[in-house]
Structure formats: structure tokens, C-alpha cells
Write a protein that holds these residues in place. Structure first.
Motif, PDB file in Angstrom:
ATOM      1  N   SER A   1       0.842  -1.187   0.000  1.00 31.79           N
ATOM      2  CA  SER A   1       0.000   0.000   0.000  1.00 31.79           C
ATOM      3  C   SER A   1       0.881   1.241   0.000  1.00 31.79           C
ATOM      4  N   PHE A   2       0.340   2.323  -0.562  1.00 26.84           N
ATOM      5  CA  PHE A   2       1.104   3.554  -0.641  1.00 26.84           C
ATOM      6  C   PHE A   2       0.164   4.742  -0.797  1.00 26.84           C
ATOM      7  N   LEU A   3       0.712   5.919  -0.535  1.00 28.44           N
ATOM      8  CA  LEU A   3      -0.042   7.164  -0.597  1.00 28.44           C
ATOM      9  C   LEU A   3       0.476   7.983  -1.776  1.00 28.44           C
ATOM     10  N   VAL A   4      -0.453   8.502  -2.602  1.00 27.78           N
ATOM     11  CA  VAL A   4      -0.075   9.376  -3.718  1.00 27.78           C
ATOM     12  C   VAL A   4      -0.901  10.644  -3.672  1.00 27.78           C
ATOM     13  N   SER A   5      -0.345  11.710  -4.191  1.00 30.09           N
ATOM     14  CA  SER A   5      -1.066  12.967  -4.354  1.00 30.09           C
ATOM     15  C   SER A   5      -1.342  13.128  -5.835  1.00 30.09           C
ATOM     16  N   ILE A   6      -2.618  13.175  -6.188  1.00 31.92           N
ATOM     17  CA  ILE A   6      -2.999  13.267  -7.596  1.00 31.92           C
ATOM     18  C   ILE A   6      -3.678  14.607  -7.848  1.00 31.92           C
ATOM     19  N   PRO A   7      -3.710  15.042  -9.108  1.00 33.01           N
ATOM     20  CA  PRO A   7      -4.442  16.279  -9.413  1.00 33.01           C
ATOM     21  C   PRO A   7      -5.927  16.130  -9.066  1.00 33.01           C
ATOM     22  N   ASP A   8      -6.464  17.145  -8.412  1.00 34.77           N
ATOM     23  CA  ASP A   8      -7.888  17.157  -8.068  1.00 34.77           C
ATOM     24  C   ASP A   8      -8.679  17.516  -9.324  1.00 34.77           C
ATOM     25  N   PRO A   9      -9.538  16.609  -9.803  1.00 28.68           N
ATOM     26  CA  PRO A   9     -10.288  16.917 -11.026  1.00 28.68           C
ATOM     27  C   PRO A   9     -11.282  18.064 -10.855  1.00 28.68           C
ATOM     28  N   GLN A  10     -11.596  18.436  -9.615  1.00 26.29           N
ATOM     29  CA  GLN A  10     -12.519  19.530  -9.347  1.00 26.29           C
ATOM     30  C   GLN A  10     -11.822  20.885  -9.225  1.00 26.29           C
ATOM     31  N   SER A  12      -8.013  22.492 -10.498  1.00 18.43           N
ATOM     32  CA  SER A  12      -6.721  22.258 -11.164  1.00 18.43           C
ATOM     33  C   SER A  12      -5.524  22.741 -10.345  1.00 18.43           C
ATOM     34  N   ASN A  13      -5.768  23.563  -9.334  1.00 19.24           N
ATOM     35  CA  ASN A  13      -4.667  24.057  -8.500  1.00 19.24           C
ATOM     36  C   ASN A  13      -4.484  23.245  -7.223  1.00 19.24           C
ATOM     37  N   ALA A  14      -5.250  22.180  -7.073  1.00 23.99           N
ATOM     38  CA  ALA A  14      -5.198  21.399  -5.836  1.00 23.99           C
ATOM     39  C   ALA A  14      -4.825  19.948  -6.107  1.00 23.99           C
ATOM     40  N   LYS A  15      -4.445  19.280  -5.046  1.00 27.66           N
ATOM     41  CA  LYS A  15      -4.124  17.849  -5.094  1.00 27.66           C
ATOM     42  C   LYS A  15      -5.021  17.129  -4.091  1.00 27.66           C
ATOM     43  N   ILE A  16      -5.229  15.838  -4.352  1.00 25.11           N
ATOM     44  CA  ILE A  16      -5.959  14.975  -3.428  1.00 25.11           C
ATOM     45  C   ILE A  16      -5.011  13.844  -3.053  1.00 25.11           C
ATOM     46  N   ASP A  17      -4.936  13.528  -1.771  1.00 28.97           N
ATOM     47  CA  ASP A  17      -4.133  12.399  -1.322  1.00 28.97           C
ATOM     48  C   ASP A  17      -5.002  11.147  -1.343  1.00 28.97           C
ATOM     49  N   ILE A  18      -4.486  10.125  -2.005  1.00 33.39           N
ATOM     50  CA  ILE A  18      -5.202   8.849  -2.134  1.00 33.39           C
ATOM     51  C   ILE A  18      -4.331   7.744  -1.565  1.00 33.39           C
ATOM     52  N   TYR A  19      -4.906   6.948  -0.669  1.00 32.86           N
ATOM     53  CA  TYR A  19      -4.221   5.774  -0.129  1.00 32.86           C
ATOM     54  C   TYR A  19      -4.609   4.585  -0.997  1.00 32.86           C
ATOM     55  N   LEU A  20      -3.621   3.999  -1.669  1.00 33.43           N
ATOM     56  CA  LEU A  20      -3.880   2.928  -2.631  1.00 33.43           C
ATOM     57  C   LEU A  20      -3.376   1.587  -2.130  1.00 33.43           C
ATOM     58  N   THR A  21      -4.197   0.587  -2.344  1.00 33.36           N
ATOM     59  CA  THR A  21      -3.838  -0.786  -2.026  1.00 33.36           C
ATOM     60  C   THR A  21      -3.977  -1.614  -3.293  1.00 33.36           C
ATOM     61  N   PRO A  22      -2.887  -2.279  -3.703  1.00 33.27           N
ATOM     62  CA  PRO A  22      -2.998  -3.104  -4.912  1.00 33.27           C
ATOM     63  C   PRO A  22      -3.936  -4.282  -4.675  1.00 33.27           C
ATOM     64  N   ASN A  23      -4.786  -4.548  -5.647  1.00 30.11           N
ATOM     65  CA  ASN A  23      -5.624  -5.742  -5.588  1.00 30.11           C
ATOM     66  C   ASN A  23      -4.783  -6.917  -6.069  1.00 30.11           C
ATOM     67  N   SER A  24      -5.212  -8.104  -5.765  1.00 34.17           N
ATOM     68  CA  SER A  24      -4.446  -9.279  -6.186  1.00 34.17           C
ATOM     69  C   SER A  24      -4.481  -9.454  -7.699  1.00 34.17           C
ATOM     70  N   THR A  25      -5.408  -8.774  -8.354  1.00 32.89           N
ATOM     71  CA  THR A  25      -5.526  -8.883  -9.801  1.00 32.89           C
ATOM     72  C   THR A  25      -4.419  -8.085 -10.464  1.00 32.89           C
ATOM     73  N   ARG A  26      -3.585  -8.785 -11.183  1.00 31.88           N
ATOM     74  CA  ARG A  26      -2.527  -8.141 -11.952  1.00 31.88           C
ATOM     75  C   ARG A  26      -2.320  -9.004 -13.177  1.00 31.88           C
ATOM     76  N   ASN A  27      -2.235  -8.371 -14.299  1.00 29.63           N
ATOM     77  CA  ASN A  27      -2.071  -9.096 -15.546  1.00 29.63           C
ATOM     78  C   ASN A  27      -0.903  -8.480 -16.299  1.00 29.63           C
ATOM     79  N   ILE A  28       0.142  -9.267 -16.484  1.00 30.16           N
ATOM     80  CA  ILE A  28       1.310  -8.810 -17.236  1.00 30.16           C
ATOM     81  C   ILE A  28       1.540  -9.812 -18.358  1.00 30.16           C
TER      82      ILE A  28
END
Length: 186
Positions: A1-10, A12-28
Motif C-alpha cells: 500500500s502507498f499514498l499518492v497525491s494526484i491532481p484534483d479533477p474539481q 486544477s490548483n489542488a491535489k488529493i491524497d489517495i491511499y492505494l492498495t494493490p488488488n491481487s488482480t494483476r495481468n502482465i
């Protein structure tokens, strides 16, 4: 799991912090186009909004979908940049993607003769990310302990806040993130 700051779609001058957890689904999957490796990755994440403002509309499904899209675009760009850097700058398969190419060869000798490490620098990457904002979207209710973990706060502080909420509202509670934020801001 990790935390990222992404552009806020609402905003354009702000960021949103999102805590992400990878799902077991991965296809390479690795294919070859004109002799060069073509790596296709599909990755899935569950996301929780980690930062919130008073006027946020993060419980609105359209806003959550736009946040998911913003997160997908951001991660696809970051993963692609990283992978191209490993192939063109480092010229090294530090992620072991060659192991996904092995099945395309009849023998390991055939794979060795292909010289994966030399050909890795010619890789093309196709990265697809799917992020689902889950707990806020589902209006999940949290105990003080789980809320403390969710927002990375002191469990003792959250227990006191929950106790105050219970005194004011007359019952033992679990709270959704939205209810909790509105309670703090009011």
C-alpha cells in the motif's frame, strides 16, 4: 500500500491524497512486435481518499468517478515513465519482466539466444490502471480504531472524539468518513 497525491479533477490548483492498495488482480503479458518486446500491464487498486476539504463532494458518484479517472491517468503516466526509464536509461530489467516473456519461447536456450537483456531497451509498454474508490463510495462506517487507521491519526484522540460525538448524540456509534469530517468541521 502507498499514498499518492494526484491532481484534483474539481480544482486544477489542488491535489488529493489517495491511499492505494494493490488488488491481487494483476495481468502482465509480453508479446513481440517486429522482434521487440511489447509489455502489456493491467493493474488494479483500491483507493481511499486521504485528504478532504469542507466543500468536497467526495460522496458524489460522478466526483468519485472523476477522481478514479484522475488517479488512473496519474498512475499510468508514472508507471510508464518509470518502465521506459528502466529500459532506455538504465537498460536493465530491474522488475524481472523477462520472466513473463519466457513462456513465449520453446526452450530456455531460445530465450538466451534472443538476449532479453539487450532487447529490453527496445521495449514498448502499455500500462492500464483501474482504481476503485471503495470505502467512501460505499459509505462504510468505522469504529474509532478503524477511523484512526484510515486517516492515520492517534487512536486515543479518535476515541475521545467518538466519545464526545456519542455524548452529543446519545448512542454508541460508528461513523462514515463523511459524517466524521462534517462533525469535525461543524
Amino acid at each position: 500500500s502507498f499514498l499518492v497525491s494526484i491532481p484534483d479533477p474539481q480544482d486544477s490548483n489542488a491535489k488529493i491524497d489517495i491511499y492505494l492498495t494493490p488488488n491481487s488482480t494483476r495481468n502482465i503479458d509480453v508479446d513481440f512486435v517486429n522482434g521487440a518486446p511489447y509489455v502489456k500491464m493491467k493493474l488494479e487498486f483500491s483507493g481511499k481518499i486521504y485528504s478532504m476539504s469542507r466543500d468536497s463532494q467526495y460522496l458524489n458518484i460522478d466526483v468519485l468517478n472523476s477522481i478514479s479517472n484522475s488517479c488512473n491517468n496519474y498512475l499510468e503516466s508514472q508507471f510508464s515513465s518509470y518502465l521506459y526509464k528502466t529500459s532506455t536509461v538504465f537498460e536493465s530489467d530491474i522488475n524481472g519482466l523477462g520472466s513473463f516473456a519466457l513462456s513465449k519461447f520453446s526452450t530456455t536456450t531460445e530465450f538466451d539466444n534472443y538476449n532479453w537483456l539487450d532487447n529490453y531497451k527496445n521495449c514498448t509498454f502499455d500500462v492500464e490502471i483501474n482504481t476503485v474508490m471503495d470505502s467512501v463510495y460505499n459509505n462504510t462506517k468505522y469504529s474509532y480504531y478503524d477511523m484512526a487507521n484510515l486517516i492515520n491519526a492517534s487512536k486515543d484522540d479518535l476515541k475521545l472524539l467518538y466519545s464526545l460525538y456519542e455524548v452529543q448524540n446519545g448512542k454508541k456509534v460508528t461513523l462514515s468518513l463523511d459524517t466524521f469530517v462534517n462533525y469535525l468541521l461543524d
